[in-house]
Design a protein around this motif. Sequence first.
Motif, PDB file in Angstrom:
ATOM      1  N   ALA A 293       0.950  -1.197  -0.073  1.00 35.71           N
ATOM      2  CA  ALA A 293      -0.106  -0.030   0.180  1.00 35.71           C
ATOM      3  C   ALA A 293       0.815   1.330  -0.050  1.00 35.71           C
ATOM      4  N   ASN A 294       1.735   1.176   0.707  1.00 37.24           N
ATOM      5  CA  ASN A 294       2.926   2.179   0.872  1.00 37.24           C
ATOM      6  C   ASN A 294       3.646   2.558  -0.595  1.00 37.24           C
ATOM      7  N   ILE A 295       4.003   1.491  -1.179  1.00 39.52           N
ATOM      8  CA  ILE A 295       4.523   1.717  -2.637  1.00 39.52           C
ATOM      9  C   ILE A 295       3.628   2.379  -3.662  1.00 39.52           C
ATOM     10  N   LYS A 296       2.222   1.847  -3.293  1.00 40.92           N
ATOM     11  CA  LYS A 296       1.117   2.342  -4.391  1.00 40.92           C
ATOM     12  C   LYS A 296       0.872   3.826  -4.161  1.00 40.92           C
ATOM     13  N   LYS A 297       1.016   4.318  -2.950  1.00 39.75           N
ATOM     14  CA  LYS A 297       0.755   5.455  -2.614  1.00 39.75           C
ATOM     15  C   LYS A 297       1.860   6.622  -2.944  1.00 39.75           C
ATOM     16  N   ASN A 298       3.125   5.926  -2.921  1.00 40.70           N
ATOM     17  CA  ASN A 298       4.239   6.941  -3.089  1.00 40.70           C
ATOM     18  C   ASN A 298       4.895   6.937  -4.437  1.00 40.70           C
ATOM     19  N   VAL A 299       4.614   5.820  -5.278  1.00 42.13           N
ATOM     20  CA  VAL A 299       5.531   5.819  -6.589  1.00 42.13           C
ATOM     21  C   VAL A 299       4.235   6.051  -7.418  1.00 42.13           C
ATOM     22  N   LYS A 300       4.611   7.146  -8.341  1.00 38.36           N
ATOM     23  CA  LYS A 300       3.491   7.812  -9.060  1.00 38.36           C
ATOM     24  C   LYS A 300       3.155   6.975 -10.404  1.00 38.36           C
ATOM     25  N   ASP A 301       4.222   6.383 -10.990  1.00 35.68           N
ATOM     26  CA  ASP A 301       3.900   5.545 -12.229  1.00 35.68           C
ATOM     27  C   ASP A 301       4.289   3.978 -11.917  1.00 35.68           C
ATOM     28  N   LEU A 302       3.368   3.293 -11.385  1.00 32.93           N
ATOM     29  CA  LEU A 302       3.641   1.911 -11.330  1.00 32.93           C
ATOM     30  C   LEU A 302       4.223   0.988 -12.435  1.00 32.93           C
ATOM     31  N   ASP A 303       3.952   1.621 -13.546  1.00 31.34           N
ATOM     32  CA  ASP A 303       4.515   0.788 -14.679  1.00 31.34           C
ATOM     33  C   ASP A 303       6.113   1.084 -15.083  1.00 31.34           C
ATOM     34  N   ASP A 304       6.529   2.144 -14.173  1.00 35.46           N
ATOM     35  CA  ASP A 304       7.998   2.556 -14.227  1.00 35.46           C
ATOM     36  C   ASP A 304       8.783   1.853 -13.405  1.00 35.46           C
ATOM     37  N   GLU A 305       9.338   0.828 -13.907  1.00 33.02           N
ATOM     38  CA  GLU A 305      10.386   0.010 -13.148  1.00 33.02           C
ATOM     39  C   GLU A 305      11.204   0.444 -12.494  1.00 33.02           C
ATOM     40  N   GLU A 306      11.930   1.573 -13.159  1.00 29.89           N
ATOM     41  CA  GLU A 306      12.995   2.021 -12.379  1.00 29.89           C
ATOM     42  C   GLU A 306      12.780   3.093 -11.222  1.00 29.89           C
ATOM     43  N   ALA A 307      11.470   3.592 -11.243  1.00 31.95           N
ATOM     44  CA  ALA A 307      11.112   4.417 -10.077  1.00 31.95           C
ATOM     45  C   ALA A 307      10.478   3.332  -9.130  1.00 31.95           C
ATOM     46  N   VAL A 308       9.947   2.034  -9.394  1.00 31.92           N
ATOM     47  CA  VAL A 308       9.642   1.395  -8.361  1.00 31.92           C
ATOM     48  C   VAL A 308      11.089   0.812  -7.432  1.00 31.92           C
ATOM     49  N   ASP A 310      13.889   2.076  -7.426  1.00 31.25           N
ATOM     50  CA  ASP A 310      14.479   3.336  -6.699  1.00 31.25           C
ATOM     51  C   ASP A 310      13.963   3.358  -5.458  1.00 31.25           C
ATOM     52  N   TYR A 311      12.613   3.104  -5.282  1.00 32.04           N
ATOM     53  CA  TYR A 311      11.797   3.347  -4.050  1.00 32.04           C
ATOM     54  C   TYR A 311      12.123   1.840  -3.049  1.00 32.04           C
ATOM     55  N   LEU A 312      12.147   0.769  -3.694  1.00 30.88           N
ATOM     56  CA  LEU A 312      12.563  -0.213  -3.066  1.00 30.88           C
ATOM     57  C   LEU A 312      14.130  -0.057  -2.424  1.00 30.88           C
ATOM     58  N   ALA A 313      14.943   0.300  -3.293  1.00 30.28           N
ATOM     59  CA  ALA A 313      16.503   1.002  -2.681  1.00 30.28           C
ATOM     60  C   ALA A 313      16.234   1.713  -1.560  1.00 30.28           C
ATOM     61  N   ARG A 314      15.351   2.982  -1.454  1.00 30.14           N
ATOM     62  CA  ARG A 314      15.099   3.557  -0.747  1.00 30.14           C
ATOM     63  C   ARG A 314      14.637   3.020   0.632  1.00 30.14           C
ATOM     64  N   MET A 315      14.005   1.924   0.493  1.00 28.31           N
ATOM     65  CA  MET A 315      13.284   1.220   1.530  1.00 28.31           C
ATOM     66  C   MET A 315      14.609   0.575   2.091  1.00 28.31           C
ATOM     67  N   LEU A 316      15.458   0.048   1.655  1.00 28.74           N
ATOM     68  CA  LEU A 316      16.482  -0.753   2.022  1.00 28.74           C
ATOM     69  C   LEU A 316      17.540   0.116   2.651  1.00 28.74           C
ATOM     70  N   ASN A 317      17.518   1.564   2.506  1.00 30.41           N
ATOM     71  CA  ASN A 317      18.430   2.486   2.942  1.00 30.41           C
ATOM     72  C   ASN A 317      17.700   3.009   4.287  1.00 30.41           C
ATOM     73  N   LYS A 318      16.425   2.533   4.473  1.00 33.09           N
ATOM     74  CA  LYS A 318      15.548   2.871   6.079  1.00 33.09           C
ATOM     75  C   LYS A 318      15.174   4.440   5.664  1.00 33.09           C
ATOM     76  N   GLU A 319      14.882   4.972   4.581  1.00 38.08           N
ATOM     77  CA  GLU A 319      14.470   6.164   4.436  1.00 38.08           C
ATOM     78  C   GLU A 319      13.106   6.067   4.243  1.00 38.08           C
ATOM     79  N   VAL A 320      12.344   5.054   3.649  1.00 33.56           N
ATOM     80  CA  VAL A 320      11.053   5.204   3.719  1.00 33.56           C
ATOM     81  C   VAL A 320      10.169   4.057   4.168  1.00 33.56           C
ATOM     82  N   PHE A 321       9.008   4.049   4.121  1.00 36.98           N
ATOM     83  CA  PHE A 321       8.104   2.911   4.738  1.00 36.98           C
ATOM     84  C   PHE A 321       8.166   2.987   6.171  1.00 36.98           C
TER      85      PHE A 321
END
Length: 454
Positions: A293-308, A310-321
Amino acid sequence: MRNSKKEQIDNYTAKYSKVCIENGNIGSTLFDEYGVKRGLRDKNGEGVLAGLTNISLIKSQEIVDGKRLPCEGRLLYRGYDIIELVKGFEHSKRYGFEEIAYLLLFGSLPDKGQLDEFKENLSLMCTLPTNFTRDVIMKASSKDIMNSLTKSVLALASYDKQASDLSIENVLRQSMSLISVFPMLSVYGYHAYNHYECDDSFYIHRPDANLSTAENILRMLRPDKKYSELEARVLDIALVLHMEHGGGNNSTFTTRVVTSSGSDTYSVIAAALSSLKGPKHGGANIKVVEMMANIKKNVKDLDDEEAVKDYLARMLNKEVFDKSGLIYGMGHAVYSISDPRATIFKNFVERLAADKKRDEDFKLYSMIERLAPEVIGEKRNIYKGVSANVDFYSGFVYSMLDIPLELYTPIFAMARIVGWSAHRLEELINVDKIIRPAYKTVMTERTYVGIDKR
Ligand SMILES: CC(=O)SCCNC(=O)CCNC(=O)[C@H](O)C(C)(C)COP(=O)(O)OP(=O)(O)OC[C@H]1O[C@@H](n2cnc3c(N)ncnc32)[C@H](O)[C@@H]1OP(=O)(O)O
Ligand SMILES: O=C([O-])CC(=O)C(=O)O
């Protein structure tokens, strides 16, 4: 608590948490120096040998040309491949939970007569003490149904005159009784929370002795007691997939450890529940759904694999979720290339998602399943591989069955109580020795100093 009191306590714990960390820190090189295997595991996932079991087998490596290599995961219950077991009852349109519970508890598949007798006895035990719902479950209701379930399990001990009798006959009776009442304790716990905390209607539907465990869960949960056959069958398979996973998983090992001290069944199962709810273990199924739900809310274009990505990488860096640095539903202490239960789940999920018009969500899950191991591989030390685990798809399945989030981990518990029971019995039958591993002491001895000289 008055604000000033709260502030004082908050200030104190903020200050002294720093002292805890400073004085509690053990240099990380010491673990390697003394050969301590963190998590009691080698880097390839192989665990420190702690016991013997005849209940299940988890395979994640194989020997090829004399070399140990990661392989597709396999899970066997009492010698039978989980894939064959699921196919077996699914093809003949039987519900599997009770049959596989018999297999895990007694060591062989039941014939029809044995299965009927087992089911009949589970039904006889499917009852709570008089006024238990009112006196225990409805009191101090909580959003945390795992805590509510643990509270109920501990309270049940006071109604059992033989609570601390460790004979196999008595422990088997207690185990079957808990297997039988777990759905009631959990679903009623949810209804109490939903009524008192969420201001919704309160209703209690009794289980029907002629129905399977999966059907009864849905019957007790829904206001109109209605469910489709597909829904009950999918839930039944989910239960079977979660029932057992060796002696070393955190909650089953807890079961073994607490059993070895001679504690009673209720206390042992309460401890196992406390372990299972952790987000790195069974609690991951709630986290996965919140994370999606958090990914859906924060990644604008869910078809954009690079954006997804990038968000996962930020999750691993303890920046999000939740800032834990984890991508939930990914990775496993033992499996590397695949968890067979996630693979089985995925087939059902795809069909169910089409049926429930959730294809877009399914697409996102599939994308994360593909991208997350890549991103984790870039950011962490991967020795044995990371792939989707059983909990990656389970929460998605429960959401498609309209099961409330609060019940996801309790559903895991309704299944895993069978594995815990089998391991408790195996420990009691075979090992009469308290589990007590060693911790290497790295402190230095100091001379006592009186309080006026410190
Ligand atoms: C029913 C179950 O219990 S299934 C597991 C459910 N849990 C989850 O889904 C939570 C997310 N996953 C995890 O936390 C982990 O994968 C665990 C706890 C299950 C297993 O962890 P480990 O035993 O450390 O796995 P493994 O040895 O393969 O990990 C290798 C590295 O990848 C990291 N890693 C593994 N999985 C993940 C993940 N999902 N997210 C971020 N990092 C991860 C580990 O922290 C470790 O990093 P490090 O050595 O640089 O510190
Ligand atoms: O085995 C483990 O470490 C975790 C577990 O319980 C499972 O995957 O079902």
